[in-house]
Every structure is written in structure tokens, then in C-alpha cells.
Design an enzyme around this catalytic site. Structure first.
Site, PDB file in Angstrom:
ATOM      1  N   ASP A  67    -122.547  39.121  45.580  1.00 34.46           N
ATOM      2  CA  ASP A  67    -121.333  38.378  45.513  1.00 34.46           C
ATOM      3  C   ASP A  67    -120.974  37.214  46.483  1.00 34.46           C
ATOM      4  O   ASP A  67    -121.678  36.936  47.233  1.00 34.46           O
ATOM      5  CB  ASP A  67    -120.396  39.797  46.063  1.00 34.46           C
ATOM      6  CG  ASP A  67    -120.911  40.495  47.596  1.00 34.46           C
ATOM      7  OD1 ASP A  67    -121.646  39.956  48.315  1.00 34.46           O
ATOM      8  OD2 ASP A  67    -120.342  41.494  47.940  1.00 34.46           O
ATOM      9  N   ASN A 136    -114.431  51.666  52.478  1.00 34.12           N
ATOM     10  CA  ASN A 136    -113.708  52.425  51.561  1.00 34.12           C
ATOM     11  C   ASN A 136    -114.645  52.721  50.476  1.00 34.12           C
ATOM     12  O   ASN A 136    -114.315  53.321  49.561  1.00 34.12           O
ATOM     13  CB  ASN A 136    -112.552  51.543  50.990  1.00 34.12           C
ATOM     14  CG  ASN A 136    -112.999  50.022  50.348  1.00 34.12           C
ATOM     15  OD1 ASN A 136    -114.135  49.907  50.466  1.00 34.12           O
ATOM     16  ND2 ASN A 136    -112.068  49.542  50.061  1.00 34.12           N
ATOM     17  N   HIS A 138    -116.936  50.658  49.166  1.00 34.15           N
ATOM     18  CA  HIS A 138    -117.214  49.589  48.090  1.00 34.15           C
ATOM     19  C   HIS A 138    -118.615  49.448  48.313  1.00 34.15           C
ATOM     20  O   HIS A 138    -119.197  49.380  49.335  1.00 34.15           O
ATOM     21  CB  HIS A 138    -116.331  48.590  48.110  1.00 34.15           C
ATOM     22  CG  HIS A 138    -116.279  47.708  49.137  1.00 34.15           C
ATOM     23  ND1 HIS A 138    -115.308  47.326  49.963  1.00 34.15           N
ATOM     24  CD2 HIS A 138    -117.595  46.880  49.622  1.00 34.15           C
ATOM     25  CE1 HIS A 138    -115.653  45.962  50.853  1.00 34.15           C
ATOM     26  NE2 HIS A 138    -116.910  45.957  50.725  1.00 34.15           N
ATOM     27  N   GLU A 143    -114.547  47.238  44.319  1.00 38.59           N
ATOM     28  CA  GLU A 143    -113.354  48.081  45.072  1.00 38.59           C
ATOM     29  C   GLU A 143    -113.125  49.481  44.261  1.00 38.59           C
ATOM     30  O   GLU A 143    -113.199  49.845  43.351  1.00 38.59           O
ATOM     31  CB  GLU A 143    -112.232  47.122  45.255  1.00 38.59           C
ATOM     32  CG  GLU A 143    -112.650  45.983  46.247  1.00 38.59           C
ATOM     33  CD  GLU A 143    -112.566  46.202  47.610  1.00 38.59           C
ATOM     34  OE1 GLU A 143    -112.954  47.529  48.104  1.00 38.59           O
ATOM     35  OE2 GLU A 143    -112.464  45.063  48.488  1.00 38.59           O
TER      36      GLU A 143
HETATM   37  C1  GLP Z   1    -118.488  43.119  52.272  1.00 40.82           C
HETATM   38  C2  GLP Z   1    -119.450  43.011  51.229  1.00 40.82           C
HETATM   39  C3  GLP Z   1    -120.393  44.101  50.971  1.00 40.82           C
HETATM   40  C4  GLP Z   1    -120.707  44.580  52.650  1.00 40.82           C
HETATM   41  C5  GLP Z   1    -119.576  45.231  53.000  1.00 40.82           C
HETATM   42  C6  GLP Z   1    -119.997  45.813  54.470  1.00 40.82           C
HETATM   43  O1  GLP Z   1    -117.261  43.016  51.958  1.00 40.82           O
HETATM   44  N1  GLP Z   1    -118.940  42.704  50.178  1.00 40.82           N
HETATM   45  O2  GLP Z   1    -121.326  43.436  50.364  1.00 40.82           O
HETATM   46  O3  GLP Z   1    -121.787  45.434  52.258  1.00 40.82           O
HETATM   47  O4  GLP Z   1    -118.416  44.480  53.058  1.00 40.82           O
HETATM   48  O5  GLP Z   1    -119.944  44.855  55.325  1.00 40.82           O
HETATM   49  P1  GLP Z   1    -120.631  45.105  56.776  1.00 40.82           P
HETATM   50  O6  GLP Z   1    -122.019  45.176  56.815  1.00 40.82           O
HETATM   51  O7  GLP Z   1    -120.270  43.799  57.552  1.00 40.82           O
HETATM   52  O8  GLP Z   1    -119.704  46.175  57.300  1.00 40.82           O
END
Ligand code: GLP
Length: 242
Positions: A67, A136, A138, A143
Site C-alpha cells: 500500500d 481495527n 485492517h 479497512e
Molecule cells: C498501517 C499500514 C498497515 C500496517 C498497519 C499497522 O496503516 N497500512 O500495512 O500493518 O497500519 O501499522 P504498525 O505496524 O505501525 O502498527
């Protein structure tokens, strides 16, 4: 699902790096699906160390990132492009033509999304997809919703995600509201999946991912339908699964 509950973030990172490096050693031309966020940072650091110690090489590897925020150009320090080049791509022998990552400043979004999925197919599909998880539930930027998208698509970010990710920006207003993300089928078609989580704030999402009902309201719960998922979490993220 194979679930590994490890002591702390350090151990999660070591285990994750060993799963990825084993994949590359067994199949040097592996197609890797890569994630960003704070969770896989330690894994990338360890992979770079392993590369420097000549334990693993990336010359034949192909990568596809999950992403990117829309509206941030690739040089923006909070863009996922910047993150990937800084933490992995510039530090290992991965050539530019083998790197695939959506750019946050593309014009023809629909065309780009279609082409991205076709490119994954032409590469033979993803061998190993690395995933983090949002609070959440995702994955990528898929989402919670009453429906989920199949292929790569444009996403309106959930308020919870905007708030969670605001820690990387100077203010909440600076967090992009839209992103581009691989869809659920792009993820589910990967041959193997490695899901990483660390910290108590992920405990509820991990519980709902591995033992809850399968629901589009917790996109990661769909991973229960995949035949080859390895979940690597620390004790804090595993708090609610005992
Ligand atoms: C982000 C990314 C995800 C990631 C998630 C958790 O929004 N789009 O790919 O896995 O949130 O992020 P973190 O590892 O910083 O908690």
C-alpha cells in the site's frame, strides 16, 4: 494458522527475518509481498544485517508493496516509498526493476490498480506476503466494512487508522485521507502469509483475527480461510489469546 508467541518485539523481528530469509534461500527468485508500518522495521533491519553478513541475497527477488498513501510523493518522509527505500531497498542488492510499490502521486489511478494486479500475476503470484495489522483489524489498507474489495484499489481511510497513524505526522490534519492498497484477493492469493504483531494495542485485533468469527468488519479474520498463514506475535499482542 501456525501461531508463534514470542517474548518481545526483538524476538518477533528475528523470527520474521528468518521466515523471509528462508523463503529466499529456498527460492532465490521469490516474489515477496512487503508491508510497512512500525511492526516490520526490526525485521527489515535484521534482513539487512543478514545481507551484510552474506547470509541472504536479493538479486533475483521481486517485491510488491501492499500500500501507499495518496497525496504523498515518494520523497515524502512519511511515504511508504521513502520507508521502503530507507529501510530495505537502498541497503540490499535489489535492483530497481524488481521493485514494485504504488506511488502516492499517480494520476491514472484505475489504470494503475489494474496494471498492478496484472503485474503480480505475470510475476507468478506472491510467494510470501508479509503483513502487519491495524488496531481495527485492517491489513494493507483494507479497512473494516460491510464489503471488501478484491483487487488493488483506492481506499478512504478509517478514522481509527488516521488517528493511529497520526503519530508519524506533525498533526492529525497532515495524515492523508486516502490510500492505494492491494485488495483482499491480492493478499489471499499469496502462497504463504506471515502476519506480525507486537504490543498490547494489537491484542484485540489478534484475538479477533485468529479466534473470532470471519467477518469483513475484521479484514484480517479472512486469513483463517488461507491454507498457509504463520502468525508471529509477542506476549503483549497475544494477551487475549492466552
Ligand atoms: C498501517 C499500514 C498497515 C500496517 C498497519 C499497522 O496503516 N497500512 O500495512 O500493518 O497500519 O501499522 P504498525 O505496524 O505501525 O502498527
Amino acid at each position: 494458522m501456525r501461531i508463534h508467541i514470542l517474548k518481545d518485539y526483538e524476538e518477533v523481528s528475528t523470527k520474521a527475518a528468518s521466515v523471509v530469509s528462508s523463503q529466499i534461500i529456498l527460492k532465490p527468485n521469490s516474489v515477496l509481498g512487503l508491508a510497512t508500518g512500525s511492526t516490520p522495521l526490526g525485521m527489515y533491519q535484521k534482513l539487512v544485517e543478514m545481507y551484510n553478513d552474506q547470509m541472504v541475497g536479493f538479486s533475483e527477488v521481486i517485491t510488491f508493496n501492499l500500500d501507499e498513501y495518496l497525496g504523498l510523493n515518494p520523497e515524502h518522509p512519511q511515504s511508504y516509498n521513502y520507508y521502503m527505500y530507507n529501510n530495505l531497498f537502498n541497503k540490499v542488492n535489489l535492483s530497481e526493476d524488481r521493485i514494485n510499490i504504488p506511488s502516492g502521486d499517480i494520476d491514472k489511478l484505475e489504470e494503475f490498480c489494474k496494471e498492478y494486479d496484472q503485474k503480480i500475476d505475470r510475476a507468478g503470484g506472491i510467494d510470501l506476503q508479509v503483513l502487519g495489522i491495524g488496531t481495527n483489524g485492517h491489513i494493507g489498507f483494507n479497512e473494516p466494512d460491510h464489503i471488501l474489495k478484491t483487487g488493488t484499489h483506492v481506499v478512504e481511510l478509517a478514522q481509527e487508522t488516521i488517528e493511529a497513524n497520526s503519530r508519524f505526522f506533525d498533526s492529525l490534519d497532515e495524515v492523508p485521507r486516502r490510500a492505494i492498497s492491494m485488495g483482499m484477493s491480492s493478499i489471499m492469493r499469496a502462497k504463504k502469509i506471515l502476519l506480525l504483531a507486537s504490543g498490547e494495542n494489537k491484542a484485540e485485533a489478534i484475538k479477533r483475527t485468529i479466534s473470532g468469527e470471519i467477518t469483513t468488519e475484521v479484514p484480517a479474520s479472512l486469513l483463517q480461510l488461507h491454507p498457509d498463514v504463520t502468525v508471529v506475535v509477542d506476549k503483549k499482542a497475544a494477551k487475549l489469546i492466552g
